[in-house]
Design a protein around this motif. Structure first.
Motif, mmCIF file in Angstrom:
data_model
loop_
_atom_site.group_PDB
_atom_site.id
_atom_site.type_symbol
_atom_site.label_atom_id
_atom_site.label_comp_id
_atom_site.label_asym_id
_atom_site.label_seq_id
_atom_site.Cartn_x
_atom_site.Cartn_y
_atom_site.Cartn_z
ATOM 1 N N GLU A 164 -3.551 27.315 -7.218
ATOM 2 C CA GLU A 164 -4.578 26.578 -6.373
ATOM 3 C C GLU A 164 -5.960 26.509 -7.228
ATOM 4 O O GLU A 164 -6.515 25.383 -7.271
ATOM 5 N N THR A 200 -6.261 26.534 -10.679
ATOM 6 C CA THR A 200 -5.951 25.306 -11.560
ATOM 7 C C THR A 200 -5.974 24.144 -11.192
ATOM 8 O O THR A 200 -6.539 23.158 -11.594
ATOM 9 N N ALA A 201 -5.532 23.855 -9.860
ATOM 10 C CA ALA A 201 -5.576 22.578 -9.371
ATOM 11 C C ALA A 201 -6.906 22.037 -9.093
ATOM 12 O O ALA A 201 -7.399 20.983 -9.340
ATOM 13 N N LYS A 202 -7.735 22.950 -8.455
ATOM 14 C CA LYS A 202 -9.003 22.732 -8.047
ATOM 15 C C LYS A 202 -9.771 22.412 -9.174
ATOM 16 O O LYS A 202 -10.819 21.511 -9.480
ATOM 17 N N ASP A 206 -8.622 21.220 -12.193
ATOM 18 C CA ASP A 206 -8.173 20.000 -12.623
ATOM 19 C C ASP A 206 -8.966 18.862 -11.940
ATOM 20 O O ASP A 206 -9.527 17.689 -12.430
ATOM 21 N N THR A 207 -8.996 19.037 -10.621
ATOM 22 C CA THR A 207 -9.783 17.963 -9.783
ATOM 23 C C THR A 207 -11.222 17.734 -10.126
ATOM 24 O O THR A 207 -11.651 16.529 -10.240
ATOM 25 N N SER A 208 -11.848 18.981 -10.247
ATOM 26 C CA SER A 208 -13.308 18.869 -10.432
ATOM 27 C C SER A 208 -13.561 18.346 -11.944
ATOM 28 O O SER A 208 -14.445 17.486 -12.196
ATOM 29 N N SER A 209 -12.368 18.711 -12.829
ATOM 30 C CA SER A 209 -12.733 18.035 -14.406
ATOM 31 C C SER A 209 -12.695 16.351 -14.252
ATOM 32 O O SER A 209 -13.214 15.998 -14.876
ATOM 33 N N LYS A 210 -11.517 16.071 -13.307
ATOM 34 C CA LYS A 210 -11.260 14.793 -13.348
ATOM 35 C C LYS A 210 -12.417 13.830 -12.614
ATOM 36 O O LYS A 210 -12.812 12.760 -13.113
ATOM 37 N N SER A 211 -13.233 14.482 -11.841
ATOM 38 C CA SER A 211 -14.128 13.765 -10.825
ATOM 39 C C SER A 211 -15.496 13.819 -12.025
ATOM 40 O O SER A 211 -16.066 12.901 -11.828
ATOM 41 N N ASN A 212 -15.435 15.041 -12.526
ATOM 42 C CA ASN A 212 -16.457 14.843 -13.468
ATOM 43 C C ASN A 212 -16.517 14.009 -14.621
ATOM 44 O O ASN A 212 -17.545 13.135 -15.040
ATOM 45 N N SER A 219 -14.828 10.783 -14.370
ATOM 46 C CA SER A 219 -15.169 9.835 -13.697
ATOM 47 C C SER A 219 -16.435 9.575 -13.511
ATOM 48 O O SER A 219 -16.898 8.212 -13.835
#
Length: 206
Positions: free
Chosen positions: A182, A184-186, A188-194, A196
């Protein structure tokens, strides 16, 4: 002449009977001595070697000890079970434990009782000047009651997680793994949003 021969024969026969009786009684005594020696013979746990140290262990748990493992405190893994298949330390039985530890290390011990699926781990057991160790059971937990050569005593309790069953340990590991996933997933999500967001900013600036 005949009388003398008869007396001589009688004397020989008597001496043979007496000799036979005495040897039989001696054999019986020897057998009994051997049996007593066997009863008093203290069994061992572990292998004696030129580097090994020894400890007197007594089982006072009221149950049979079926698991006994040791390691030097700096080592990762415990030894295999030092009690061979079919062997168990009976209640009130004394054993001599042979163990080896690295220089400046202390002894780690793992104990398991019959009909229990959990083991108890004792870390950093100081065996300096120890006369004997009694393995006892209090409130379903194994303790080590240590008696020093000067007569002083101390009770060692197992480490917190050691008394858990294998199932409980597995469940805890699974929960930890899920939590890691969880996190790791979080991340990844935050790095992707950053990334974008930064792309948007770059597009806006151009």
């Amino acid at each position: 002449m005949k009388t003398k021969q008869i007396l001589t024969a009688g004397a020989i026969a008597l001496s043979m009977i007496l000799t036979g009786c005495s040897s039989t009684s001696t054999d019986t005594k020897d057998t009994k001595t051997t049996e007593v020696a066997k009863k008093n013979e203290v069994k061992t746990i572990g292998q004696k070697s030129k580097d090994s140290k020894s400890l007197k262990i007594t089982n006072n748990t009221g149950k049979k000890i079926t698991v006994f493992e040791t390691k030097s405190s700096s080592e990762e893994s415990f030894s295999d079970n030092l009690l061979e298949d079919g062997d168990a330390v009976k209640n009130k039985e004394n054993r001599t434990l042979y163990y080896t530890v690295k220089e400046n290390d202390k002894l780690d011990v793992k104990v398991g009782l019959q009909d229990q699926d959990k083991t108890f781990v004792f870390k950093d057991v100081d065996t300096t000047d120890v006369k004997k160790v009694d393995v006892s059971l209090k409130e379903d937990k194994v303790n080590l009651d240590v008696t020093k050569k000067d007569g002083s005593t101390a009770t060692l309790t197992p480490s917190e997680d050691s008394a858990k069953t294998e199932e409980e340990k597995k469940e805890e590991q699974e929960v930890k793994q899920e939590e890691k996933k969880e996190e790791t997933a979080k991340a990844d999500t935050s790095s992707k949003s950053n990334s974008s967001e930064s792309k948007k900013n770059n597009t806006a600036s151009t």
